[in-house]
Design a protein around this motif. Structure first.
Motif, PDB file in Angstrom:
ATOM      1  N   ARG A   5      -1.313   8.245  -3.869  1.00 55.32           N
ATOM      2  CA  ARG A   5      -1.532   7.125  -4.767  1.00 55.32           C
ATOM      3  C   ARG A   5      -0.194   6.563  -5.206  1.00 55.32           C
ATOM      4  O   ARG A   5       0.689   7.284  -5.647  1.00 55.32           O
ATOM      5  CB  ARG A   5      -2.337   7.556  -5.993  1.00 55.32           C
ATOM      6  N   ALA A   6      -0.049   5.256  -5.071  1.00 59.02           N
ATOM      7  CA  ALA A   6       1.194   4.606  -5.470  1.00 59.02           C
ATOM      8  C   ALA A   6       1.230   4.401  -6.967  1.00 59.02           C
ATOM      9  O   ALA A   6       0.207   4.397  -7.629  1.00 59.02           O
ATOM     10  CB  ALA A   6       1.317   3.252  -4.765  1.00 59.02           C
ATOM     11  N   LEU A  36       3.885  -1.029  -0.613  1.00 55.82           N
ATOM     12  CA  LEU A  36       2.738  -0.138  -0.499  1.00 55.82           C
ATOM     13  C   LEU A  36       2.192  -0.158   0.920  1.00 55.82           C
ATOM     14  O   LEU A  36       2.198  -1.183   1.595  1.00 55.82           O
ATOM     15  CB  LEU A  36       1.640  -0.551  -1.476  1.00 55.82           C
ATOM     16  N   LEU A  38      -1.153   0.377   3.221  1.00 58.20           N
ATOM     17  CA  LEU A  38      -2.603   0.252   3.084  1.00 58.20           C
ATOM     18  C   LEU A  38      -3.298   0.694   4.361  1.00 58.20           C
ATOM     19  O   LEU A  38      -2.776   0.545   5.457  1.00 58.20           O
ATOM     20  CB  LEU A  38      -2.980  -1.199   2.777  1.00 58.20           C
ATOM     21  N   ILE A 132      -5.574  -7.177  -2.694  1.00 56.82           N
ATOM     22  CA  ILE A 132      -5.998  -5.782  -2.550  1.00 56.82           C
ATOM     23  C   ILE A 132      -7.355  -5.537  -3.204  1.00 56.82           C
ATOM     24  O   ILE A 132      -8.112  -4.657  -2.805  1.00 56.82           O
ATOM     25  CB  ILE A 132      -4.927  -4.818  -3.124  1.00 56.82           C
ATOM     26  N   VAL A 139      -4.610   2.439  -0.896  1.00 56.05           N
ATOM     27  CA  VAL A 139      -3.194   2.748  -0.792  1.00 56.05           C
ATOM     28  C   VAL A 139      -3.026   4.171  -0.268  1.00 56.05           C
ATOM     29  O   VAL A 139      -3.624   5.102  -0.787  1.00 56.05           O
ATOM     30  CB  VAL A 139      -2.508   2.600  -2.168  1.00 56.05           C
ATOM     31  N   GLU A 142       3.809   4.805  -0.463  1.00 60.81           N
ATOM     32  CA  GLU A 142       4.702   3.870  -1.129  1.00 60.81           C
ATOM     33  C   GLU A 142       6.119   4.076  -0.622  1.00 60.81           C
ATOM     34  O   GLU A 142       6.551   5.215  -0.396  1.00 60.81           O
ATOM     35  CB  GLU A 142       4.656   4.065  -2.640  1.00 60.81           C
TER      36      GLU A 142
END
Length: 218
Positions: A5-6, A36, A38, A132, A139, A142
């Motif tokens: 998770r960013a 980020l 994806l 997004i 995500v 990062e």
């Protein structure tokens, strides 16, 4: 494994030192972006992404076949550099607009997308935050990517021969002082690497692009 998770919102990198000849920043100023990664919600069959040791920029290791990674821009764009920092062995796939990158990732024509969300000088890239929420992606990583702007022009010219500078508006703003000192007129275009590509293809003299070193190498 579980997705990485960013950071939300105002993700920022630690202070960085810009090269002295990039665009005239002094030793204590530079710009770095939070980018980020994806992917579709379904688990990829072409390799898992796993965080490894922290490097500059952050890199990720993966197993299996090389991934196809989408980015916005043309070869030599900073987003392509960030994609290669995250996935060094990936096949990078350029797209003209952010919307196209999201669509390609969602329809599985690529495995990942690497998109800018934050810039340490320019702030948030709001378009990507909007997109997004309207696509079925999440995500998975990062990257903090350092941006070093270079002034690129056709060979055989002196710097005093350069009268105009073309680039993305944000890049021109970040180099405003340097370009003003050179007496160069700033001209905004859609893309940093695209500006360099156009000058090279037309062999335009007297005009420079503010773009990455990679754009010059290509």
């Amino acid at each position: 494994g579980a997705p990485i998770r960013a950071r939300s919102g105002a993700a920022r990198a630690a202070s960085t030192r810009a090269r002295a000849r990039t665009c005239g920043w002094n030793d204590t100023h530079g710009t770095r972006g939070s980018v980020l990664e994806l992917a579709k919600l379904a688990t990829s069959t072409r390799g898992d992404v796993a965080r490894t040791r922290a490097v500059e920029p952050t890199s990720f290791a993966m197993g299996g076949a090389p991934l196809r990674v989408a980015y916005q821009g043309v070869p030599g764009a900073y987003s392509e550099g960030a994609a290669l920092a995250a996935y060094p062995d990936a096949e990078t796939v350029p797209h003209e607009q952010f919307d196209d990158v999201y669509a390609a990732t969602e329809n599985s024509s690529v495995d990942r997308a690497v998109l800018p969300f934050e810039n340490s000088l320019g702030g948030s890239i709001h378009r990507n935050y909007d997109l997004i929420f309207s696509h079925n992606l999440h995500v998975v990583g990062e990257v903090y990517y350092r941006v070093n702007h270079c002034l690129l022009a056709m060979p055989g010219q002196k710097i005093e021969d350069l009268k105009r500078a073309q680039s993305h508006p944000q890049a021109l703003a970040q180099c405003e002082g340097y370009l003003t000192n050179l007496g160069m007129v700033r001209e905004a275009v859609d893309d940093t690497a695209g500006a360099a590509q156009a000058i090279a293809e037309a062999k335009t003299m007297g005009v420079a692009a503010v773009a990455s070193r990679r754009a010059a190498d290509l």
